[in-house]
Design an enzyme around this catalytic site. Structure first.
Site, mmCIF file in Angstrom:
data_model
loop_
_atom_site.group_PDB
_atom_site.id
_atom_site.type_symbol
_atom_site.label_atom_id
_atom_site.label_comp_id
_atom_site.label_asym_id
_atom_site.label_seq_id
_atom_site.Cartn_x
_atom_site.Cartn_y
_atom_site.Cartn_z
ATOM 1 N NE ARG A 62 -12.305 -71.623 -0.861
ATOM 2 C CZ ARG A 62 -12.196 -70.522 -0.139
ATOM 3 N NH1 ARG A 62 -11.128 -70.334 0.612
ATOM 4 N NH2 ARG A 62 -13.138 -69.613 -0.157
ATOM 5 C CE LYS A 94 -13.121 -62.704 5.454
ATOM 6 N NZ LYS A 94 -12.881 -63.595 4.314
ATOM 7 C CG ASN A 95 -16.485 -63.483 3.203
ATOM 8 O OD1 ASN A 95 -15.318 -63.107 3.072
ATOM 9 N ND2 ASN A 95 -16.813 -64.629 3.787
ATOM 10 C CB CYS A 117 -6.821 -71.875 0.570
ATOM 11 S SG CYS A 117 -8.506 -72.211 1.009
ATOM 12 C CG ASP A 129 -17.194 -68.679 6.535
ATOM 13 O OD1 ASP A 129 -16.473 -69.617 6.166
ATOM 14 O OD2 ASP A 129 -17.540 -67.746 5.783
ATOM 15 N NE ARG A 147 -6.797 -63.718 4.354
ATOM 16 C CZ ARG A 147 -6.989 -64.689 3.487
ATOM 17 N NH1 ARG A 147 -6.358 -65.826 3.661
ATOM 18 N NH2 ARG A 147 -7.786 -64.538 2.470
HETATM 19 N N1 EPU Z 1 -16.764 -74.895 -5.558
HETATM 20 C C1 EPU Z 1 -16.547 -75.658 -6.683
HETATM 21 N N2 EPU Z 1 -16.428 -75.011 -7.883
HETATM 22 C C2 EPU Z 1 -16.516 -73.662 -8.010
HETATM 23 C C3 EPU Z 1 -16.765 -72.881 -6.857
HETATM 24 C C4 EPU Z 1 -16.878 -73.531 -5.634
HETATM 25 O O1 EPU Z 1 -16.462 -76.870 -6.612
HETATM 26 O O2 EPU Z 1 -16.404 -73.160 -9.139
HETATM 27 C C5 EPU Z 1 -16.882 -75.553 -4.246
HETATM 28 C C6 EPU Z 1 -15.722 -75.122 -3.331
HETATM 29 O O3 EPU Z 1 -14.570 -75.893 -3.582
HETATM 30 C C7 EPU Z 1 -16.296 -75.360 -1.954
HETATM 31 C C8 EPU Z 1 -17.771 -75.050 -2.143
HETATM 32 O O4 EPU Z 1 -18.014 -75.097 -3.557
HETATM 33 O O5 EPU Z 1 -16.142 -76.691 -1.570
HETATM 34 C C9 EPU Z 1 -18.194 -73.686 -1.614
HETATM 35 O O6 EPU Z 1 -17.510 -72.657 -2.277
HETATM 36 P P1 EPU Z 1 -18.116 -71.217 -2.557
HETATM 37 O O7 EPU Z 1 -17.797 -70.860 -3.962
HETATM 38 O O8 EPU Z 1 -19.519 -71.151 -2.089
HETATM 39 O O9 EPU Z 1 -17.237 -70.346 -1.580
HETATM 40 P P2 EPU Z 1 -16.364 -69.080 -1.921
HETATM 41 O O10 EPU Z 1 -17.130 -68.121 -2.716
HETATM 42 O O11 EPU Z 1 -15.022 -69.505 -2.414
HETATM 43 C C10 EPU Z 1 -17.192 -67.755 0.181
HETATM 44 C C11 EPU Z 1 -16.553 -67.071 1.352
HETATM 45 C C12 EPU Z 1 -15.975 -68.117 2.295
HETATM 46 C C13 EPU Z 1 -17.123 -69.023 2.766
HETATM 47 C C14 EPU Z 1 -17.809 -69.657 1.545
HETATM 48 C C15 EPU Z 1 -19.007 -70.511 1.908
HETATM 49 C C16 EPU Z 1 -15.822 -64.995 0.358
HETATM 50 C C17 EPU Z 1 -14.700 -64.116 -0.037
HETATM 51 N N3 EPU Z 1 -15.501 -66.185 0.875
HETATM 52 O O12 EPU Z 1 -16.143 -68.487 -0.457
HETATM 53 O O13 EPU Z 1 -15.457 -67.405 3.411
HETATM 54 O O14 EPU Z 1 -16.625 -70.035 3.596
HETATM 55 O O15 EPU Z 1 -18.246 -68.610 0.640
HETATM 56 O O16 EPU Z 1 -19.955 -69.776 2.599
HETATM 57 O O17 EPU Z 1 -16.968 -64.615 0.243
HETATM 58 C C18 EPU Z 1 -14.068 -67.053 5.292
HETATM 59 O O18 EPU Z 1 -14.515 -65.883 5.342
HETATM 60 O O19 EPU Z 1 -13.374 -67.542 6.221
HETATM 61 C C19 EPU Z 1 -14.357 -67.865 4.114
HETATM 62 C C20 EPU Z 1 -13.635 -68.947 3.796
#
Ligand code: EPU
Length: 421
Positions: A123, A22-23, A118, A308, A400
Site C-alpha cells: 500500500r 467506517k471508510n 499492512c 472488502d 476497528r
Molecule cells: N495504491 C498505490 N499507490 C497509492 C495508493 C494506492 O499503488 O498511492 C494501490 C494500493 O497499494 C492498493 C490499491 O492501490 O493495492 C488500492 O488502494 P486504495 O488507495 O484504493 O485503497 P485505500 O484508500 O488505501 C480504501 C479502504 C480500504 C479498501 C480500499 C479499496 C479506507 C480507509 N480504506 O483503502 O478498506 O479496501 O479503499 O476499496 O477507506 C477495509 O475497510 O477493510 C479496507 C481495507
C-alpha cells in the site's frame, strides 16, 4: 487479547441495523481541517478506528466532541495549529494519511508519518504524492515522515490517476477545494464513500462536479464553512450481514441497507441462488432451499465487486455446490483467511492472486486466527455454518470496523460470545 467463540448451527432470523460507513467517516473527519467553522457528522459508527482518527485530529489541535453516545461527532478546527501527524498514531491506522491533503491546504505545509505496510499489501502512497505535487507541493521523505510544503499555496491541476485509488482521490479532492483555480481528477475512484465526501464538502461550500463519473472537477474557493452531514450507510457491514442468513440459513432484514450500494455483490448472490428483496426499511435476505451454487468472483474498483467483501464471500463459497474461482485484483496479499478457513475443513488452493474454492458439505469448528478486519469477520461467518465451536482469536481487528458485532449477530439468533483474556 480477546477472542470470539462461535457455536455453529443456529438458523438466523430478525433485523440488523446498519451503521454509518467506517471508510466514509475516516475521510469526512479530516475534512474538518479545511474550515474554521465546526463540522458535525451524524450517523457515526462507534469503532476503534474512529477513536484513532479522533486522537489524531486532537493531536493536530482540532476540538472533537462526541455526542449521543458517539453517534454524533462535532469538530472544530478553529485553533488547529499543529501540522505534524505523529508516527505513534499514524502507525495504528493507515487511513491517518487522509490528513495530508487537508493539512497542506490549511497550513501550506504538513509533516505526516508515512504509514507502514499492512497485512493485505504494501500500500504505497505514490498516487497521493504525485497528485499533490501536480498542485505545486514539494514532498520529501525524511526520517519516515512525508515533509510537504507549498509556499505559494496549492494550484489547480489536471491529474490523471494511474489507478483509481480511493485514498489518493480523497486526499487530492480535499486539497483541491481550497486550491487556486480548477483541478480535474481523471480516473478518480467512484466508491460511495467518495460521493459522500463530495456531498459533505459541497455542504461546506466547495465547488465540485462529476464525482460519480470518474472525472471530478473542483473549482477552488477561498474558504469553506461549517456544515452538518450524515455519514452514508456502511456497504461492507451491509454485505457482511447479508451473508449471515445465507451461510447459516434463515431470513434477515438489514435496516438502512440499499441495494445500489452493493449491486455487484447482489448480482453474485443472485447467481448463487440467494433471495434478496428491497423493503421499506432496507433489504431482506434469505437462503432459498437447497445448497448455494458456486460462483466466480473478481474484485474490482467500484462499481465492481468490492475487495472488502471478498473474504466474507469466500467463507460462503466454502460450502457451495461446485468450484468457485476468486480473483483478487486490488491488494496483492488478501487471502490470509484462506489457510484459516482450511483449518475448518475448507478446500482452497491459492496461487498468486487467485483462489480456487471447492465447496464441502459442512465446515468444522476450529481455533482460528484473524489477520485483518475483513478476514476476522469471514471466520465468524464460517463459524456460524460450521459443526461445533470456532474460536476466533485476535479480534481487536473486528473492533476497528464492526460495531457491537456480538450483539448484532446474537440479535438474529446466533450463538456468539466474546471471551476476555
Ligand atoms: N495504491 C498505490 N499507490 C497509492 C495508493 C494506492 O499503488 O498511492 C494501490 C494500493 O497499494 C492498493 C490499491 O492501490 O493495492 C488500492 O488502494 P486504495 O488507495 O484504493 O485503497 P485505500 O484508500 O488505501 C480504501 C479502504 C480500504 C479498501 C480500499 C479499496 C479506507 C480507509 N480504506 O483503502 O478498506 O479496501 O479503499 O476499496 O477507506 C477495509 O475497510 O477493510 C479496507 C481495507
Amino acid at each position: 487479547m480477546d477472542s470470539i467463540l462461535v457455536k455453529g448451527g443456529a438458523e438466523l432470523h430478525g433485523e440488523i441495523p446498519i451503521a454509518g460507513a467506517k471508510n466514509a467517516c475516516l475521510t469526512l473527519m479530516p475534512a474538518t481541517l479545511l474550515a474554521d467553522e465546526p463540522l458535525t457528522l451524524t450517523n457515526v459508527p462507534r469503532l476503534s478506528d474512529i477513536a484513532t482518527m479522533t486522537q489524531l485530529l486532537q493531536s493536530l489541535g482540532v476540538e472533537v466532541t462526541s455526542l449521543q453516545d458517539g453517534r454524533v461527532v462535532a469538530m472544530s478546527s478553529q485553533s488547529a495549529d499543529n501540522p505534524v501527524a505523529d508516527y505513534n498514531i499514524v502507525r495504528k491506522m493507515r487511513a491517518s494519511n487522509l490528513v495530508l491533503g487537508p493539512l497542506l491546504a490549511r497550513h501550506g505545509h504538513a509533516v505526516v508519518s508515512m504509514p507502514g505496510g499492512c497485512a493485505i499489501g504494501a500500500r504505497p502512497m505514490d498516487l497521493h504524492i504525485h497528485g499533490l505535487e501536480a498542485m505545486g507541493a514539494k514532498i520529501e521523505l525524511k526520517d519516515g515522515y512525508l515533509h510537504a510544503e507549498v509556499p505559494g499555496g496549492l494550484k489547480g491541476a489536471q491529474i490523471e490517476l494511474r489507478f483509481a485509488s480511493v485514498g489518493a482521490t480523497e486526499n487530492i479532492l480535499m486539497a483541491a477545494t481550497l486550491a487556486k483555480g480548477t483541478t480535474v481528477i481523471k480516473n478518480a475512484a467512484r466508491e460511495p464513500e467518495i460521493i459522500d465526501l463530495a456531498t459533505c464538502l459541497r455542504a461546506m461550500g466547495a465547488q465540485i462536479e462529476g464525482e460519480a463519473s470518474g472525472t471530478i472537477t473542483i473549482q477552488g474557493v477561498d474558504q469553506l464553512h461549517g456544515a452538518t452531514h450524515p455519514v452514508i450507510a456502511d456497504r461492507i457491514e451491509l454485505g457482511t450481514y447479508m451473508l449471515a442468513p445465507v451461510i447459516a440459513g434463515g431470513e434477515v432484514e438489514l435496516i438502512g441497507g440499499r441495494i445500489e450500494l452493493v449491486n455487484a455483490f447482489c448480482e453474485k448472490l443472485d447467481q448463487a441462488g440467494v433471495s434478496i428483496t428491497e423493503t421499506k426499511k432496507g433489504i431482506k435476505v434469505a437462503r432459498k432451499n437447497g445448497r448455494i451454487k458456486a460462483v466466480d468472483i473478481k474484485t474490482e474498483v467500484f462499481p465492481g465487486f468490492p475487495t472488502d467483501l471478498q473474504a466474507q464471500m469466500m467463507a460462503l463459497l466454502c460450502t457451495a455446490d461446485g468450484t468457485s474461482v476468486l480473483e483478487e485484483t486490488i491488494f496483492e496479499n488478501r487471502f490470509m483467511h484462506a489457510p484459516e478457513l482450511m483449518r475448518m475443513g475448507a478446500q482452497i488452493s491459492v496461487q498468486g492472486g487467485t483462489a480456487t474454492v471447492t465447496g464441502v458439505e459442512r465446515l468444522k469448528g476450529a481455533p482460528v486466527m484473524a489477520t485483518d478486519l475483513r478476514a476476522s469477520v469471514s471466520l465468524i461467518l464460517a463459524g456460524l455454518a460450521a459443526e461445533g465451536e470456532t474460536v476466533v482469536s485476535r479480534v481487536y481487528h473486528l473492533d476497528r470496523g464492526y460495531e457491537h458485532v456480538v450483539r448484532k449477530f446474537n440479535g438474529i439468533g446466533a450463538n456468539i460470545e466474546r471471551i476476555k483474556n
